[in-house]
Design a protein around this motif. Sequence first.
Motif, short mmCIF file in Angstrom:
data_model
loop_
_atom_site.label_atom_id
_atom_site.label_comp_id
_atom_site.label_asym_id
_atom_site.label_seq_id
_atom_site.Cartn_x
_atom_site.Cartn_y
_atom_site.Cartn_z
N LEU A 69 0.92 -1.63 -0.34
CA LEU A 69 -0.65 -0.28 -0.29
C LEU A 69 0.87 0.87 0.26
O LEU A 69 0.50 2.39 -0.71
N ARG A 70 2.00 1.09 0.93
CA ARG A 70 3.07 2.80 0.11
C ARG A 70 3.62 3.23 -0.60
O ARG A 70 3.35 3.81 -0.87
N LEU A 71 3.93 1.57 -0.67
CA LEU A 71 4.91 1.54 -2.42
C LEU A 71 3.42 2.46 -3.76
O LEU A 71 3.56 3.54 -4.28
N LEU A 72 1.66 1.93 -3.15
CA LEU A 72 1.55 2.56 -4.67
C LEU A 72 0.82 3.71 -3.64
O LEU A 72 1.02 4.55 -5.04
N GLU A 128 -6.59 -5.76 -10.22
CA GLU A 128 -6.71 -7.07 -9.53
C GLU A 128 -5.90 -7.70 -8.37
O GLU A 128 -6.26 -7.68 -7.84
N TYR A 129 -4.70 -6.80 -8.16
CA TYR A 129 -3.65 -7.12 -6.91
C TYR A 129 -4.08 -5.92 -5.94
O TYR A 129 -3.89 -5.97 -4.28
N LEU A 130 -5.33 -5.29 -5.77
CA LEU A 130 -5.36 -3.78 -4.98
C LEU A 130 -6.56 -4.98 -3.81
O LEU A 130 -6.60 -4.45 -3.00
N ARG A 131 -7.02 -6.22 -4.19
CA ARG A 131 -8.01 -7.04 -3.59
C ARG A 131 -6.88 -7.49 -2.46
O ARG A 131 -7.84 -8.08 -1.59
N ASP A 132 -5.55 -7.96 -2.61
CA ASP A 132 -4.92 -8.20 -2.01
C ASP A 132 -4.45 -7.34 -0.93
O ASP A 132 -3.72 -7.20 0.47
N MET A 133 -4.63 -6.12 -0.50
CA MET A 133 -4.01 -5.03 -0.34
C MET A 133 -5.23 -4.50 1.32
O MET A 133 -6.44 -5.36 0.83
N GLU A 134 -4.92 -3.08 1.26
CA GLU A 134 -6.05 -3.29 3.06
C GLU A 134 -7.52 -3.03 3.06
O GLU A 134 -7.71 -2.66 1.39
N VAL A 135 -8.59 -3.46 3.50
CA VAL A 135 -9.98 -4.08 2.71
C VAL A 135 -10.79 -2.31 2.65
O VAL A 135 -11.40 -2.11 1.57
N ASN A 136 -9.80 -1.56 2.89
CA ASN A 136 -10.54 0.39 2.90
C ASN A 136 -10.25 1.39 1.24
O ASN A 136 -10.16 2.28 1.01
N LEU A 138 -9.53 -0.23 -2.43
CA LEU A 138 -10.84 0.14 -3.40
C LEU A 138 -11.98 0.71 -2.73
O LEU A 138 -12.27 1.55 -4.17
N PRO A 139 -12.40 0.27 -1.81
CA PRO A 139 -13.62 1.46 -1.63
C PRO A 139 -13.13 3.36 -1.25
O PRO A 139 -13.53 3.89 -2.33
N GLY A 140 -12.15 2.92 -1.37
CA GLY A 140 -11.23 4.61 -1.23
C GLY A 140 -11.33 5.22 -2.11
O GLY A 140 -11.14 6.70 -2.46
N PHE A 141 -10.48 4.38 -3.30
CA PHE A 141 -10.47 4.82 -4.35
C PHE A 141 -11.61 4.97 -5.87
O PHE A 141 -12.16 6.40 -5.98
N LEU A 142 -12.42 4.47 -5.38
CA LEU A 142 -14.15 4.19 -6.38
C LEU A 142 -14.42 5.55 -5.41
O LEU A 142 -15.14 6.35 -6.02
N ARG A 143 -14.53 6.57 -4.07
CA ARG A 143 -14.86 7.04 -3.43
C ARG A 143 -13.88 8.39 -3.24
O ARG A 143 -14.48 9.98 -2.95
N LEU A 144 -12.95 8.48 -4.69
CA LEU A 144 -11.55 10.09 -3.97
C LEU A 144 -12.26 11.06 -3.79
O LEU A 144 -11.45 11.94 -3.79
N GLN A 145 -13.11 11.32 -5.62
CA GLN A 145 -13.47 12.40 -5.76
C GLN A 145 -14.27 12.92 -4.57
O GLN A 145 -14.68 14.66 -4.71
N GLU A 146 -15.37 12.16 -3.97
CA GLU A 146 -15.74 12.36 -2.98
C GLU A 146 -14.59 12.95 -0.92
O GLU A 146 -15.60 13.94 -1.18
N LEU A 147 -14.16 11.73 -0.96
CA LEU A 147 -13.90 12.43 0.08
C LEU A 147 -12.49 13.44 -0.24
O LEU A 147 -12.01 14.14 1.00
N LYS A 164 -15.92 -9.71 -9.17
CA LYS A 164 -14.53 -10.45 -8.83
C LYS A 164 -14.37 -9.60 -7.30
O LYS A 164 -13.65 -9.58 -6.52
N PHE A 165 -14.29 -8.08 -7.81
CA PHE A 165 -14.14 -6.78 -6.92
C PHE A 165 -14.69 -6.71 -6.57
O PHE A 165 -14.35 -6.43 -4.79
N ARG A 166 -16.63 -6.59 -6.18
CA ARG A 166 -17.40 -5.77 -5.59
C ARG A 166 -17.33 -6.22 -3.73
O ARG A 166 -17.24 -7.31 -3.64
N PRO A 167 -16.65 -5.68 -2.87
CA PRO A 167 -17.18 -5.68 -1.47
C PRO A 167 -18.08 -6.18 -1.02
O PRO A 167 -19.55 -5.57 -1.17
N ASN A 168 -18.29 -6.79 0.15
CA ASN A 168 -19.81 -7.59 -0.01
C ASN A 168 -20.70 -6.49 1.18
O ASN A 168 -21.83 -6.95 0.92
N THR A 169 -19.47 -5.81 1.43
CA THR A 169 -20.20 -4.34 2.12
C THR A 169 -21.01 -3.32 1.46
O THR A 169 -21.42 -2.68 1.85
N GLY A 170 -20.68 -3.87 -0.01
CA GLY A 170 -21.19 -2.98 -0.62
C GLY A 170 -20.11 -1.50 -0.72
O GLY A 170 -19.41 -0.84 -0.75
#
Length: 398
Positions: A69-72, A128-136, A138-147, A164-170
């Motif tokens: 995550l830090r490198l990214l 797809e490698y984002l799925r192996d990082m912290e759970v926040n 992918l949702p964070g990048f999806l809402r980056l404009q808002e955040l 295959k990406f969509r989190p169970n929590t939505g």
Amino acid sequence: MPHFENVVLCRESQVSTLRSLFGERHHFSFPSIFIYGHTASGKTYVTQTLLKTLELPHVFVNCVECFTLRLLLEQILNKLNHLSSSEDGCFTQITCDTFNDFVRLFKQVTKAKNLKDQTIYIVLDKAEYLRDMEVNVLPGFLRLQELCDRNVTVIFLSEIIWEKFRPNTGCFEPFVLYFPDYSIGNLQKILSHDHPPEYSADFYAAYINILLGVFYTVCRDLKELSHLAVLNFPKYCEPVVKGEASERDTRKLWRNIEPHLKKAMQTVYLREISSSQWEKLQKDDADPGQLEGLSTYTHVELPYYSKFILIAAYLASYNPARTDKRFFLKHHGKIKKTSFLKKHEKITSLVTLQLLTLVGHDDQLDGPKYKCTVSLDFIRAIARTVNFDIIKYLYDFL
């Protein structure tokens, strides 16, 4: 407005959709775009070409290279910092440990005048490698404009579907864009586009047509087909260079190249012989099994699983059958035999390289049998590349 017809071939629909999503520079774009399709379907090339040609501020990051995550996060911020500091040419390296820090630092970096009034694009390749990082993440990048309250669009490039990406929590749903595989007509057009200047376009198009006629049933990968086209073209031109045929003698050119293309089918994707080795094979006009001295080299280019096949063949060739339980079973109970048929085609490449040799007869009911012919030094060198201590499994070293 720029024209992309001669730059991006056979992707008119996708280009049109992306340009509509991008809109004008000062308009807020869609917060996130998810682009997916098989390998070599033009996802990365089309996206990069559009952003560069339209001169839109963007950063491109490969998630395979940024495996933490830090490198990214740091690579994104530093590339953005470089864009915002382009006027004076000086910028400082940014460090970032968490996504919360990323949001805060992103706001600071994008305050620059040259980034303030236009959309910023962050492209995450191999997403797809984002799925192996912290759970926040992918949702964070999806809402980056808002955040961040900034005009930013995150573009995900992936070979797998969004489901295959969509989190169970939505999460925030991106705009999904599919890049289908190229048809044989598309491949013909793309591969024929950049023909060698010393030959006519029709001559090279005829060659590509022959190449696709042989390989299309087993290979649809544009990169692999491009490699094969470059590798085999000198052989196709050989009769023309020697003055034995003209560019219009399609039948004669076909008869010359056909056996070599059939041999090349044995190495599609696997790279079990290198390009230089294959070129030597064509130059010498020899059978692949007669490539002199190849089996004595310790640096033969073998794919990962072929190395294990070769190691297993070596153990089976030089260990007594009664020792199998001793080496490979934890509990020496009664073993039920299971029969299976090894297809001849699965190890023909190793036979081609003279690493295995056929023993017995092809018409055996339980399938052909092979013996490993390589030396101990050779197999030890192969085993070291996959961290396998073969000496522990050889009966002669007990």
